[in-house]
Write a protein that holds these residues in place. Structure first.
Motif, PDB file in Angstrom:
ATOM      1  N   TYR A 178       0.871  -1.293  -0.074  1.00 40.81           N
ATOM      2  CA  TYR A 178      -0.075  -0.079   0.162  1.00 40.81           C
ATOM      3  C   TYR A 178       0.755   1.381   0.029  1.00 40.81           C
ATOM      4  CZ  TYR A 178      -3.936  -3.078   0.719  1.00 40.81           C
ATOM      5  OH  TYR A 178      -4.963  -4.028   0.698  1.00 40.81           O
ATOM      6  N   ASN A 179       2.078   1.312  -0.298  1.00 44.64           N
ATOM      7  CA  ASN A 179       2.916   2.204  -0.456  1.00 44.64           C
ATOM      8  C   ASN A 179       2.849   3.258   0.834  1.00 44.64           C
ATOM      9  OD1 ASN A 179       4.872   2.898  -2.469  1.00 44.64           O
ATOM     10  ND2 ASN A 179       3.133   3.205  -3.964  1.00 44.64           N
ATOM     11  N   LEU A 180       2.881   2.760   1.816  1.00 42.88           N
ATOM     12  CA  LEU A 180       2.824   3.243   3.167  1.00 42.88           C
ATOM     13  C   LEU A 180       4.138   4.195   3.534  1.00 42.88           C
ATOM     14  CD1 LEU A 180       0.931   0.912   5.675  1.00 42.88           C
ATOM     15  CD2 LEU A 180      -0.190   2.829   4.147  1.00 42.88           C
ATOM     16  N   SER A 233       4.236   4.187  11.339  1.00 37.88           N
ATOM     17  CA  SER A 233       2.883   4.189  11.644  1.00 37.88           C
ATOM     18  C   SER A 233       2.517   5.523  12.140  1.00 37.88           C
ATOM     19  CB  SER A 233       2.484   3.334  12.807  1.00 37.88           C
ATOM     20  OG  SER A 233       2.708   2.065  12.339  1.00 37.88           O
ATOM     21  N   ASN A 290       2.023   7.524   9.033  1.00 34.72           N
ATOM     22  CA  ASN A 290       0.790   7.224   8.161  1.00 34.72           C
ATOM     23  C   ASN A 290      -0.557   7.725   9.049  1.00 34.72           C
ATOM     24  OD1 ASN A 290       1.883   5.432   6.095  1.00 34.72           O
ATOM     25  ND2 ASN A 290       2.607   4.220   7.455  1.00 34.72           N
ATOM     26  N   LYS A 291      -0.536   7.546  10.375  1.00 31.91           N
ATOM     27  CA  LYS A 291      -1.644   7.999  11.126  1.00 31.91           C
ATOM     28  C   LYS A 291      -1.954   9.610  10.638  1.00 31.91           C
ATOM     29  CE  LYS A 291      -1.754   4.924  14.912  1.00 31.91           C
ATOM     30  NZ  LYS A 291      -1.410   4.883  16.228  1.00 31.91           N
ATOM     31  N   LEU A 343      -0.929  11.282   8.048  1.00 30.01           N
ATOM     32  CA  LEU A 343      -1.634  11.367   6.701  1.00 30.01           C
ATOM     33  C   LEU A 343      -3.071  10.937   6.424  1.00 30.01           C
ATOM     34  CD1 LEU A 343      -0.339  11.964   3.826  1.00 30.01           C
ATOM     35  CD2 LEU A 343      -0.122   9.460   3.434  1.00 30.01           C
ATOM     36  N   TYR A 344      -3.424  10.088   7.187  1.00 33.83           N
ATOM     37  CA  TYR A 344      -4.732   9.576   7.012  1.00 33.83           C
ATOM     38  C   TYR A 344      -5.725  10.656   7.697  1.00 33.83           C
ATOM     39  CZ  TYR A 344      -9.114   6.990   7.967  1.00 33.83           C
ATOM     40  OH  TYR A 344     -10.300   6.461   8.280  1.00 33.83           O
ATOM     41  N   TYR A 360      -6.118  13.413   5.215  1.00 38.19           N
ATOM     42  CA  TYR A 360      -7.127  12.930   4.138  1.00 38.19           C
ATOM     43  C   TYR A 360      -8.589  13.000   4.739  1.00 38.19           C
ATOM     44  CZ  TYR A 360      -3.965  11.792   0.411  1.00 38.19           C
ATOM     45  OH  TYR A 360      -3.207  11.776  -0.654  1.00 38.19           O
ATOM     46  N   LYS A 361      -8.726  12.493   6.118  1.00 39.81           N
ATOM     47  CA  LYS A 361      -9.996  12.302   6.595  1.00 39.81           C
ATOM     48  C   LYS A 361     -10.315  13.819   6.735  1.00 39.81           C
ATOM     49  CE  LYS A 361     -12.857   9.788   8.311  1.00 39.81           C
ATOM     50  NZ  LYS A 361     -13.528   8.919   7.411  1.00 39.81           N
ATOM     51  N   ILE A 387      -9.896  16.311   4.629  1.00 36.74           N
ATOM     52  CA  ILE A 387     -10.236  16.723   3.532  1.00 36.74           C
ATOM     53  C   ILE A 387     -11.685  16.234   2.986  1.00 36.74           C
ATOM     54  CG2 ILE A 387      -9.783  16.602   0.903  1.00 36.74           C
ATOM     55  CD1 ILE A 387      -6.737  16.603   1.504  1.00 36.74           C
ATOM     56  N   ASP A 388     -11.830  14.910   3.432  1.00 33.53           N
ATOM     57  CA  ASP A 388     -12.924  14.151   3.343  1.00 33.53           C
ATOM     58  C   ASP A 388     -14.150  14.804   3.943  1.00 33.53           C
ATOM     59  OD1 ASP A 388     -14.376  12.003   2.089  1.00 33.53           O
ATOM     60  OD2 ASP A 388     -14.681  11.248   4.157  1.00 33.53           O
ATOM     61  N   GLN A 413     -15.140  18.126   2.520  1.00 32.79           N
ATOM     62  CA  GLN A 413     -16.057  18.134   1.224  1.00 32.79           C
ATOM     63  C   GLN A 413     -17.233  17.620   1.290  1.00 32.79           C
ATOM     64  OE1 GLN A 413     -14.974  18.976  -2.027  1.00 32.79           O
ATOM     65  NE2 GLN A 413     -13.236  19.719  -1.081  1.00 32.79           N
ATOM     66  N   PHE A 434     -19.201  20.403   2.606  1.00 27.86           N
ATOM     67  CA  PHE A 434     -19.516  21.423   1.653  1.00 27.86           C
ATOM     68  C   PHE A 434     -20.675  21.012   0.768  1.00 27.86           C
ATOM     69  CE2 PHE A 434     -18.216  22.207  -2.906  1.00 27.86           C
ATOM     70  CZ  PHE A 434     -18.438  23.539  -2.953  1.00 27.86           C
ATOM     71  N   LYS A 435     -20.573  19.680   0.546  1.00 28.43           N
ATOM     72  CA  LYS A 435     -21.741  19.013  -0.437  1.00 28.43           C
ATOM     73  C   LYS A 435     -22.959  19.182   0.014  1.00 28.43           C
ATOM     74  CE  LYS A 435     -18.429  16.092  -2.965  1.00 28.43           C
ATOM     75  NZ  LYS A 435     -18.109  14.733  -3.170  1.00 28.43           N
TER      76      LYS A 435
END
Lengths: 308, 130
Positions: free
Chosen positions: A216-218, A222, A225-226, A228-229, A232-233, A235-236, A239, A242-243
């Motif tokens: 998974y190209n981590l 850890s 990775n946490k 980074l997650y 992304y979370k 951003i999610d 979004q 916003f929607k």
């Protein structure tokens, strides 16, 4: 009866008639057992196999020994076997009775193996001597011998023949010890197997972990990775919010003439401009659950700002 | 007393058994922790993978955007390594509505949007960040 052999070693003849004086605690003792503490027999056996002989010894002594538990030992002398039978616990008791600390005893020997023609007859006390009869060392009254040699016990050249007393035979018998050996051996095998099995599982987990990191190209850790997650979370979440707000705005039922002039989303802020609005509260009430940060109503123009 | 007493050997075996039992217990705990960590790592890896797949650049996602835009000459796009910008200076509300709905139904990281009512049509600018 003992004599100082060197500063840390004393040879002691253990006999019922001999009183042993104080021995210093740092001194080691070589104990020679008088014939009163063992049975000795000379045999002529067809076998020279030590294991076979050892098995035969109890039956060879059977008719001579009183009831009890005995240990056996032997050595070869001119094609014949000189065999011994002795009671470990009895000897141990006698050692204790003579005031000897067993931890000081370096080795235990039979008089049979330590006395030879050059030092016999050996005077034990005023009444008894050790002498040889038919190559067996025996204890006899002093009157039975013609000549007594003035041998000092420290001059005796010691043999390599020693015996080991079963000190704990009264607490646990040998059979029980073997059973316990078996039980603990089994435990050791089980724990050893389980230990190696678990270690292999841990190793396998490490390999699988590395595989997942690669697949998974981590990032390396850890923690990275946490983080980074989390990004992304974030951003999610943004979004989705916003929607959701956008669909809520589109769903607003406007009165005649009212319309949305502009929807702008910039730097995490959503700006909405409504025009010809007669009832601003209807719109504000629809969107207030999303947290309106700014609002302006002038000339029927309603401007709202919502933080995303 | 040169021969080793069997009880000493037995004691040694007891000590060895106890040591192995203790060691096994420790390793068991290690395995438990390692399994827990592995599960967490796997879970995180899968979540991270899927969320990255949703928001990161991919050729297919870019192509999907281009297909949406291609049908309408009024909609222009520019693309760079980390951005995809859609701009339409004069499009009908229906076309804009359809385009925005399709984009919103997918997973894009929309960093900028401006929808402005013109006389009869709409102005639209949308920036998608990879």
């Amino acid at each position: 009866m003992f004599t100082r052999f060197n500063q840390n070693l004393q040879i002691v003849l253990l006999d019922k008639n001999v009183k042993i004086s104080y021995i210093e605690k740092n001194t080691k003792i070589v104990l020679i057992l008088s014939p009163t503490y063992y049975w000795v027999k000379k045999f002529d056996l067809p076998t020279k196999n030590k294991r076979e002989i050892r098995k035969l010894l109890p039956s060879l002594f059977e008719e001579f020994l009183p009831n009890g538990e005995y240990s056996y030992d032997f050595y070869f002398e001119n094609e014949k076997i000189i065999a011994f039978a002795y009671d470990d616990s009895y000897i141990l008791k006698e050692i204790a009775k003579h005031g000897i600390d067993i931890s000081q005893v370096k080795s235990i020997k039979f008089a049979q193996t330590e006395f030879g023609d050059n030092n016999l007859a050996y005077k034990i006390d005023n009444k008894t001597v050790l002498t040889k009869q038919d190559s067996i060392i025996i204890k006899v009254p002093i009157e039975f011998v013609d000549e007594v040699k003035e041998t000092k016990i420290n001059n005796i050249k010691l043999s390599n023949h020693n015996i080991a007393l079963k000190q704990f035979s009264k607490i646990i018998d040998i059979k029980s010890i073997y059973i316990l050996f078996g039980v603990f051996f089994m435990f050791i095998i089980i724990y050893g197997y389980s230990l190696s099995n678990i270690s292999k599982k841990i190793e396998k987990l490490q390999e699988q972990k590395s595989f997942i990191f690669k697949k998974y190209n981590l990032l390396k850790t850890s923690f990275q990775n946490k983080s980074l997650y989390k990004e992304y979370k974030k951003i999610d979440k943004k979004q989705k919010r916003f929607k959701e707000i956008l669909s809520k705005i589109i769903m607003i039922r406007f009165d005649k003439g009212e319309f949305i002039d502009e929807i702008k989303f910039q730097k995490n802020k959503l700006y909405i401009t409504f025009k010809q609005i007669k009832n601003k509260n209807k719109i504000i009430n629809t969107l207030k659950s999303y947290g309106i940060t700014k609002q302006k109503y002038k000339n029927k123009i309603l401007t709202l700002e919502i933080k995303i | 007393m040169k021969k080793i007493n069997p009880l000493y050997l037995l004691l040694l075996m007891v000590i060895l058994t106890l040591f192995l039992a203790y060691k096994t217990n420790i390793v068991k705990k290690e395995l438990k922790t390692a399994t827990k960590k592995f599960r967490k790592t796997k879970e995180l890896a899968l979540k991270l993978h899927s969320i990255k797949k949703a928001y990161d650049y991919s050729e297919i996602k870019e192509k999907r955007l281009i297909i949406l835009i291609k049908n309408n000459k009024n909609i222009k796009y520019t693309k760079s390594r980390d951005k995809f910008i859609i701009e339409a200076k004069d499009i009908s509300a229906n076309v804009a509505g359809s385009l925005i709905t399709k984009i919103l139904n997918d997973t894009y990281n929309i960093s900028y949007i401006d929808i402005k009512k013109l006389d009869k049509k709409l102005y639209l600018k949308m920036e998608i960040k990879w």
